[in-house]
Every structure is written in C-alpha cells, then in structure tokens.
Scaffold this motif. Sequence first.
Motif, PDB file in Angstrom:
ATOM      1  N   ALA A 190       0.830  -1.206   0.000  1.00  0.00           N
ATOM      2  CA  ALA A 190       0.000   0.000   0.000  1.00  0.00           C
ATOM      3  C   ALA A 190       0.865   1.258   0.000  1.00  0.00           C
ATOM      4  O   ALA A 190       0.494   2.283  -0.572  1.00  0.00           O
ATOM      5  CB  ALA A 190      -0.923  -0.004   1.211  1.00  0.00           C
ATOM      6  N   ALA A 191       2.043   1.192   0.622  1.00  0.00           N
ATOM      7  CA  ALA A 191       2.930   2.354   0.691  1.00  0.00           C
ATOM      8  C   ALA A 191       3.396   2.801  -0.687  1.00  0.00           C
ATOM      9  O   ALA A 191       3.718   3.967  -0.899  1.00  0.00           O
ATOM     10  CB  ALA A 191       4.130   2.046   1.578  1.00  0.00           C
ATOM     11  N   GLN A 192       3.408   1.897  -1.628  1.00  0.00           N
ATOM     12  CA  GLN A 192       3.813   2.254  -2.988  1.00  0.00           C
ATOM     13  C   GLN A 192       2.873   3.288  -3.592  1.00  0.00           C
ATOM     14  O   GLN A 192       3.254   4.052  -4.470  1.00  0.00           O
ATOM     15  CB  GLN A 192       3.787   1.021  -3.908  1.00  0.00           C
ATOM     16  N   PHE A 193       1.643   3.300  -3.122  1.00  0.00           N
ATOM     17  CA  PHE A 193       0.627   4.165  -3.703  1.00  0.00           C
ATOM     18  C   PHE A 193       0.290   5.370  -2.834  1.00  0.00           C
ATOM     19  O   PHE A 193      -0.633   6.105  -3.128  1.00  0.00           O
ATOM     20  CB  PHE A 193      -0.637   3.342  -3.993  1.00  0.00           C
ATOM     21  N   SER A 194       1.055   5.572  -1.759  1.00  0.00           N
ATOM     22  CA  SER A 194       0.791   6.711  -0.882  1.00  0.00           C
ATOM     23  C   SER A 194       1.228   8.001  -1.570  1.00  0.00           C
ATOM     24  O   SER A 194       2.075   7.996  -2.458  1.00  0.00           O
ATOM     25  CB  SER A 194       1.508   6.536   0.451  1.00  0.00           C
ATOM     26  N   PRO A 195       0.655   9.137  -1.166  1.00  0.00           N
ATOM     27  CA  PRO A 195       1.005  10.406  -1.810  1.00  0.00           C
ATOM     28  C   PRO A 195       2.487  10.727  -1.637  1.00  0.00           C
ATOM     29  O   PRO A 195       3.090  10.437  -0.603  1.00  0.00           O
ATOM     30  CB  PRO A 195       0.148  11.434  -1.093  1.00  0.00           C
ATOM     31  N   PHE A 196       3.037  11.351  -2.625  1.00  0.00           N
ATOM     32  CA  PHE A 196       4.443  11.742  -2.599  1.00  0.00           C
ATOM     33  C   PHE A 196       4.530  13.248  -2.403  1.00  0.00           C
ATOM     34  O   PHE A 196       3.896  14.008  -3.123  1.00  0.00           O
ATOM     35  CB  PHE A 196       5.109  11.342  -3.921  1.00  0.00           C
ATOM     36  N   ALA A 197       5.292  13.687  -1.401  1.00  0.00           N
ATOM     37  CA  ALA A 197       5.449  15.113  -1.130  1.00  0.00           C
ATOM     38  C   ALA A 197       6.626  15.644  -1.936  1.00  0.00           C
ATOM     39  O   ALA A 197       7.755  15.699  -1.460  1.00  0.00           O
ATOM     40  CB  ALA A 197       5.655  15.345   0.360  1.00  0.00           C
TER      41      ALA A 197
END
Length: 145
Positions: free
Chosen positions: A32-39
Amino acid sequence: MDNDCSSKYKDIFDLPHHQSATRNRMSLHDRAAQFSPFAALTGHNAAIIETARLTDRQIELDEGTKSIINEKIQIISDHLSEKPTVTITHFEPDSKKDGGAYLNTTGTVKRIDEFKREIVLTDGTMILIESIYDIESELFKWLTE
C-alpha cells in the motif's frame, strides 16, 4: 466490450498466482505504501505557514514617551538594592522576516548596563532599552497618582 476483453485472457484466468521461489511476498502495508502520496515539495507547507505568520512593526516612540521611559529606568536604577520587580513591554524582532512582536516580560532587575544599553533581569533575560515600549512596577505608583 467486456466480453472481448475477457475472452482474450480466458486461457490464463484459472492459472494459479505466481509465487517467487527466491523472494518473500510483500506485506499489504508495504504494498500500500507504494501508492501513498508523494510530497514533491518538501518544506513547501512550512514555507506557506511561515509566510502567513503575522508580525508587527515597531512603533516609533515620541520624545515625551522616551522621556518617561528614561525616568522610569532612572527610578529603577536608584532602587536596584531593593531588587525591584518590573513588567517590561518591549519589541522583539523576528529572526525570519521583517517586523516582530511585542512581548511582556516580568522579572527582577539585576542591573542596568548603560554601556550596552540594556536591562538585565536575574533570570538572565536581557532587554535592549531601545526596544522598550513601557515599564510597569510598584515603584511608579506615585507617577500615576
């Protein structure tokens, strides 16, 4: 159209899911972390908050007010042995942008450094005389009566 797509792949639909013999399966959390928002703009939010933070301009005192402050400082100087407690309203410049804030600092006066033009409190706080807007103390009760 759905039928065309499903008919293309019907030969692989029922095959078992491939499992690598050399690598462990990724946990659902890591997957799921692969698809988390990127800052992409790291620090951008902090910069916006800093820009929105308000500061005050230092008020230019007239000669009459400066004279009253100097008189109060002289009274404090004359009563240093009594360890007078004062509340000093003074301007503190902002370290990051123009302006600053007015602070009320209460403490016992340790000494008045005329060379550095500052009032030193017993807790080590140093307040520049030029930044003082007002001084309050029990020593000045007779000034208002």
